[in-house]
Design a protein around this motif. Structure first.
Motif, PDB file in Angstrom:
ATOM      1  N   UNK A 120      39.203  28.660  35.757  1.00  0.00           N
ATOM      2  CA  UNK A 120      37.914  29.491  36.387  1.00  0.00           C
ATOM      3  C   UNK A 120      37.915  30.722  35.677  1.00  0.00           C
ATOM      4  N   UNK A 121      36.666  31.172  35.613  1.00  0.00           N
ATOM      5  CA  UNK A 121      36.332  32.362  34.702  1.00  0.00           C
ATOM      6  C   UNK A 121      36.686  33.778  35.869  1.00  0.00           C
ATOM      7  N   UNK A 122      37.645  34.471  35.480  1.00  0.00           N
ATOM      8  CA  UNK A 122      38.061  35.604  36.242  1.00  0.00           C
ATOM      9  C   UNK A 122      37.960  36.809  35.561  1.00  0.00           C
ATOM     10  N   UNK A 123      37.849  37.895  36.470  1.00  0.00           N
ATOM     11  CA  UNK A 123      37.664  39.136  36.045  1.00  0.00           C
ATOM     12  C   UNK A 123      38.443  40.216  36.964  1.00  0.00           C
ATOM     13  N   UNK A 124      38.776  41.500  36.156  1.00  0.00           N
ATOM     14  CA  UNK A 124      39.521  42.459  36.709  1.00  0.00           C
ATOM     15  C   UNK A 124      38.414  43.628  36.991  1.00  0.00           C
ATOM     16  N   UNK A 182      39.108  38.467  32.432  1.00  0.00           N
ATOM     17  CA  UNK A 182      40.479  38.220  32.218  1.00  0.00           C
ATOM     18  C   UNK A 182      40.742  36.873  31.600  1.00  0.00           C
ATOM     19  N   UNK A 183      40.900  37.060  30.050  1.00  0.00           N
ATOM     20  CA  UNK A 183      40.853  36.121  29.200  1.00  0.00           C
ATOM     21  C   UNK A 183      42.077  35.319  29.534  1.00  0.00           C
ATOM     22  N   UNK A 184      43.036  35.964  29.774  1.00  0.00           N
ATOM     23  CA  UNK A 184      44.499  35.207  29.902  1.00  0.00           C
ATOM     24  C   UNK A 184      44.582  34.204  31.097  1.00  0.00           C
ATOM     25  N   UNK A 185      43.857  34.538  31.942  1.00  0.00           N
ATOM     26  CA  UNK A 185      43.797  33.635  33.231  1.00  0.00           C
ATOM     27  C   UNK A 185      42.461  32.844  33.649  1.00  0.00           C
ATOM     28  N   UNK A 186      41.690  32.855  32.489  1.00  0.00           N
ATOM     29  CA  UNK A 186      40.425  32.001  32.977  1.00  0.00           C
ATOM     30  C   UNK A 186      40.293  30.948  32.275  1.00  0.00           C
ATOM     31  N   UNK A 187      41.438  29.842  32.379  1.00  0.00           N
ATOM     32  CA  UNK A 187      41.485  28.644  31.774  1.00  0.00           C
ATOM     33  C   UNK A 187      40.736  27.677  33.163  1.00  0.00           C
ATOM     34  N   UNK A 221      41.828  41.236  40.929  1.00  0.00           N
ATOM     35  CA  UNK A 221      41.630  40.123  40.167  1.00  0.00           C
ATOM     36  C   UNK A 221      40.713  39.050  41.231  1.00  0.00           C
ATOM     37  N   UNK A 222      39.458  38.731  40.383  1.00  0.00           N
ATOM     38  CA  UNK A 222      38.323  38.007  41.216  1.00  0.00           C
ATOM     39  C   UNK A 222      37.675  37.036  40.409  1.00  0.00           C
ATOM     40  N   UNK A 223      36.884  36.207  41.063  1.00  0.00           N
ATOM     41  CA  UNK A 223      36.105  35.176  40.576  1.00  0.00           C
ATOM     42  C   UNK A 223      34.700  35.189  41.216  1.00  0.00           C
ATOM     43  N   UNK A 224      33.567  34.625  40.520  1.00  0.00           N
ATOM     44  CA  UNK A 224      32.498  34.897  41.174  1.00  0.00           C
ATOM     45  C   UNK A 224      32.073  33.518  41.545  1.00  0.00           C
ATOM     46  N   UNK A 225      31.317  33.045  42.783  1.00  0.00           N
ATOM     47  CA  UNK A 225      30.953  31.738  43.261  1.00  0.00           C
ATOM     48  C   UNK A 225      29.553  32.047  43.484  1.00  0.00           C
ATOM     49  N   UNK A 226      28.806  30.917  43.924  1.00  0.00           N
ATOM     50  CA  UNK A 226      27.453  31.030  44.310  1.00  0.00           C
ATOM     51  C   UNK A 226      26.653  31.835  43.410  1.00  0.00           C
ATOM     52  N   UNK A 227      26.601  31.520  42.130  1.00  0.00           N
ATOM     53  CA  UNK A 227      25.890  32.390  41.280  1.00  0.00           C
ATOM     54  C   UNK A 227      25.859  33.424  41.280  1.00  0.00           C
ATOM     55  N   UNK A 228      27.289  34.127  41.576  1.00  0.00           N
ATOM     56  CA  UNK A 228      27.379  35.457  41.641  1.00  0.00           C
ATOM     57  C   UNK A 228      27.252  36.139  43.059  1.00  0.00           C
ATOM     58  N   UNK A 229      26.869  35.357  43.933  1.00  0.00           N
ATOM     59  CA  UNK A 229      26.609  36.205  45.108  1.00  0.00           C
ATOM     60  C   UNK A 229      27.667  36.270  46.056  1.00  0.00           C
TER      61      UNK A 229
END
Length: 94
Positions: A46-50, A39-44, A64-72
């Protein structure tokens, strides 16, 4: 095993607005045919994905989500039913 978290107030607001609980949204991550996008538009800030996939209630959702704890840990930000255009994209990818 994936771990999920979210802001409770945001989860309540999302369910009222979109009719999708974050508990249901979590199930999309177990759809083997799910599609993931950056989600390039909303990743200013934090890095976000769809994630586009079928939920445990057999609804096609966009999460819409983001990863924490090294992807865990997956932090759910929002979830809604997929639009017609998104639905066509999912079917085309099958």
């Amino acid at each position: 095993m994936l771990s999920f978290d979210w802001d409770e107030a945001k989860a309540s607001s999302n369910e009222r607005k979109h009719g999708v609980s974050f508990h249901e949204a979590c199930s999309v991550f177990y759809d083997e045919s799910a599609l993931q996008f950056f989600d390039e538009t909303h990743s200013k800030a934090e890095v976000r994905y769809l994630m586009l996939g079928i939920s445990s209630l057999f609804r096609l959702l966009i999460v819409v989500y983001c990863e924490r704890d090294q992807g865990q840990t997956i932090r759910i930000i929002s979830a809604r039913r997929a639009s017609d255009r998104e639905s066509r994209h999912y079917v085309k990818a099958l």
